[in-house]
Design a protein around this motif. Structure first.
Motif, PDB file in Angstrom:
ATOM      1  N   LYS A  92       0.835  -1.212   0.000  1.00 54.53           N
ATOM      2  CA  LYS A  92       0.000   0.000   0.000  1.00 54.53           C
ATOM      3  C   LYS A  92       0.868   1.260   0.000  1.00 54.53           C
ATOM      4  O   LYS A  92       0.534   2.251  -0.642  1.00 54.53           O
ATOM      5  CB  LYS A  92      -0.945   0.001   1.196  1.00 54.53           C
ATOM      6  CG  LYS A  92      -2.112  -0.948   1.025  1.00 54.53           C
ATOM      7  CD  LYS A  92      -3.240  -0.544   1.948  1.00 54.53           C
ATOM      8  CE  LYS A  92      -4.380  -1.491   1.739  1.00 54.53           C
ATOM      9  NZ  LYS A  92      -5.548  -0.836   1.214  1.00 54.53           N
ATOM     10  N   LYS A  99      -6.112  11.470   3.406  1.00 53.58           N
ATOM     11  CA  LYS A  99      -6.870  10.293   3.829  1.00 53.58           C
ATOM     12  C   LYS A  99      -6.004   9.037   3.725  1.00 53.58           C
ATOM     13  O   LYS A  99      -5.970   8.208   4.642  1.00 53.58           O
ATOM     14  CB  LYS A  99      -8.129  10.135   2.980  1.00 53.58           C
ATOM     15  CG  LYS A  99      -8.946   8.899   3.296  1.00 53.58           C
ATOM     16  CD  LYS A  99     -10.107   8.765   2.320  1.00 53.58           C
ATOM     17  CE  LYS A  99     -10.826   7.464   2.480  1.00 53.58           C
ATOM     18  NZ  LYS A  99     -10.198   6.373   1.786  1.00 53.58           N
ATOM     19  N   ARG A 100      -5.289   8.868   2.647  1.00 55.56           N
ATOM     20  CA  ARG A 100      -4.435   7.679   2.455  1.00 55.56           C
ATOM     21  C   ARG A 100      -3.254   7.685   3.426  1.00 55.56           C
ATOM     22  O   ARG A 100      -2.842   6.632   3.909  1.00 55.56           O
ATOM     23  CB  ARG A 100      -3.960   7.601   1.010  1.00 55.56           C
ATOM     24  CG  ARG A 100      -5.109   7.236   0.072  1.00 55.56           C
ATOM     25  CD  ARG A 100      -4.606   6.661  -1.188  1.00 55.56           C
ATOM     26  NE  ARG A 100      -5.702   6.396  -2.118  1.00 55.56           N
ATOM     27  CZ  ARG A 100      -5.512   6.035  -3.362  1.00 55.56           C
ATOM     28  NH1 ARG A 100      -4.290   5.902  -3.843  1.00 55.56           N
ATOM     29  NH2 ARG A 100      -6.535   5.804  -4.153  1.00 55.56           N
ATOM     30  N   GLN A 101      -2.711   8.862   3.694  1.00 53.18           N
ATOM     31  CA  GLN A 101      -1.625   8.936   4.677  1.00 53.18           C
ATOM     32  C   GLN A 101      -2.119   8.487   6.051  1.00 53.18           C
ATOM     33  O   GLN A 101      -1.420   7.769   6.763  1.00 53.18           O
ATOM     34  CB  GLN A 101      -1.075  10.366   4.747  1.00 53.18           C
ATOM     35  CG  GLN A 101      -0.240  10.759   3.566  1.00 53.18           C
ATOM     36  CD  GLN A 101       0.152  12.234   3.592  1.00 53.18           C
ATOM     37  OE1 GLN A 101      -0.525  13.066   4.211  1.00 53.18           O
ATOM     38  NE2 GLN A 101       1.242  12.551   2.898  1.00 53.18           N
ATOM     39  N   GLU A 122      -4.601   6.429   6.579  1.00 50.53           N
ATOM     40  CA  GLU A 122      -4.811   4.980   6.489  1.00 50.53           C
ATOM     41  C   GLU A 122      -3.488   4.236   6.686  1.00 50.53           C
ATOM     42  O   GLU A 122      -3.417   3.237   7.414  1.00 50.53           O
ATOM     43  CB  GLU A 122      -5.411   4.601   5.132  1.00 50.53           C
ATOM     44  CG  GLU A 122      -6.869   4.968   4.959  1.00 50.53           C
ATOM     45  CD  GLU A 122      -7.383   4.701   3.540  1.00 50.53           C
ATOM     46  OE1 GLU A 122      -6.570   4.309   2.657  1.00 50.53           O
ATOM     47  OE2 GLU A 122      -8.580   4.901   3.325  1.00 50.53           O
ATOM     48  N   LEU A 123      -2.447   4.732   6.037  1.00 51.10           N
ATOM     49  CA  LEU A 123      -1.128   4.106   6.187  1.00 51.10           C
ATOM     50  C   LEU A 123      -0.620   4.209   7.624  1.00 51.10           C
ATOM     51  O   LEU A 123      -0.071   3.246   8.179  1.00 51.10           O
ATOM     52  CB  LEU A 123      -0.124   4.739   5.219  1.00 51.10           C
ATOM     53  CG  LEU A 123      -0.295   4.378   3.746  1.00 51.10           C
ATOM     54  CD1 LEU A 123       0.566   5.286   2.870  1.00 51.10           C
ATOM     55  CD2 LEU A 123       0.045   2.914   3.514  1.00 51.10           C
ATOM     56  N   ASP A 169      -2.457   4.452  10.275  1.00 47.98           N
ATOM     57  CA  ASP A 169      -3.282   3.544  11.068  1.00 47.98           C
ATOM     58  C   ASP A 169      -2.811   2.099  10.904  1.00 47.98           C
ATOM     59  O   ASP A 169      -2.710   1.358  11.886  1.00 47.98           O
ATOM     60  CB  ASP A 169      -4.754   3.683  10.660  1.00 47.98           C
ATOM     61  CG  ASP A 169      -5.663   2.807  11.497  1.00 47.98           C
ATOM     62  OD1 ASP A 169      -5.601   2.916  12.738  1.00 47.98           O
ATOM     63  OD2 ASP A 169      -6.420   2.001  10.900  1.00 47.98           O
ATOM     64  N   MET A 170      -2.504   1.701   9.660  1.00 41.87           N
ATOM     65  CA  MET A 170      -1.996   0.348   9.415  1.00 41.87           C
ATOM     66  C   MET A 170      -0.685   0.110  10.164  1.00 41.87           C
ATOM     67  O   MET A 170      -0.475  -0.951  10.762  1.00 41.87           O
ATOM     68  CB  MET A 170      -1.764   0.116   7.919  1.00 41.87           C
ATOM     69  CG  MET A 170      -3.007  -0.141   7.108  1.00 41.87           C
ATOM     70  SD  MET A 170      -2.603  -0.430   5.364  1.00 41.87           S
ATOM     71  CE  MET A 170      -1.936  -2.087   5.464  1.00 41.87           C
TER      72      MET A 170
END
Length: 170
Positions: free
Chosen positions: A67, A85-87, A89-90, A92-93
């Protein structure tokens, strides 16, 4: 007069202490523990559990890396809100991965403690029985150089005796 009484009392006390010689035993706790068949089984089970946790950790790391690489490839073309938003998500992962590693370590430690508890209890009982049978005042653990000297006329190394008893007692 007081000096004479104190002196006589000291001599009698020293004689009484000397007359009460005691025997003791000593053994290597780790050597006995590691010689037990139960211990080998516990270690195999823990190794299997460790392998499962390691496999899950690697799977989540691969997923995160894929990802992240995907994000790096397209980040310049993304709108700022989508990029943010993607940052998140990353991030959080990554935090979940770190939390999983911590939890896995805690769970492995707990599993080891739980699995070894009956093995250690069996050894403690064997030590207690041996101590009573041989009339020892106490039995000491010689691991980690905590007992650098043992007078063999007073104490006895019972490591091999315990290994034999615990091997045949299963």
């Amino acid at each position: 007069m007081k000096r004479t009484v104190f002196f006589l009392f000291s001599i009698l006390l020293a004689a009484a202490v000397h007359a009460q010689e005691f025997k003791f035993g000593c053994f290597s706790y780790e050597k006995v523990l590691q010689s037990m068949p139960d211990y080998a089984e516990v270690q195999r089970n823990l190794a299997q559990l460790q392998a499962q946790y390691d496999a899950e950790t690697q799977r989540t790391e691969k997923e995160f890396n894929a990802k992240y690489e995907e994000f790096l490839d397209v980040q310049a073309s993304l709108a700022s809100t989508i990029r943010t938003k993607r940052q998140l998500e990353l991030q959080d992962m990554m935090e979940r991965g770190i939390a999983f590693k911590k939890e896995a370590k805690r769970l492995l430690t707990q599993a080891e403690s739980d699995a070894l508890a009956p093995v250690k209890a069996r050894m403690a009982e064997a030590v207690k029985v041996l101590g009573r049978e041989k009339g020892y005042a106490f039995i000491l653990n010689t691991d980690n150089n905590v007992l650098p000297y043992v007078d063999e006329t007073q104490g006895e190394d019972v490591t091999d005796v315990l290994i034999q008893r615990l091997a045949s007692a299963k």
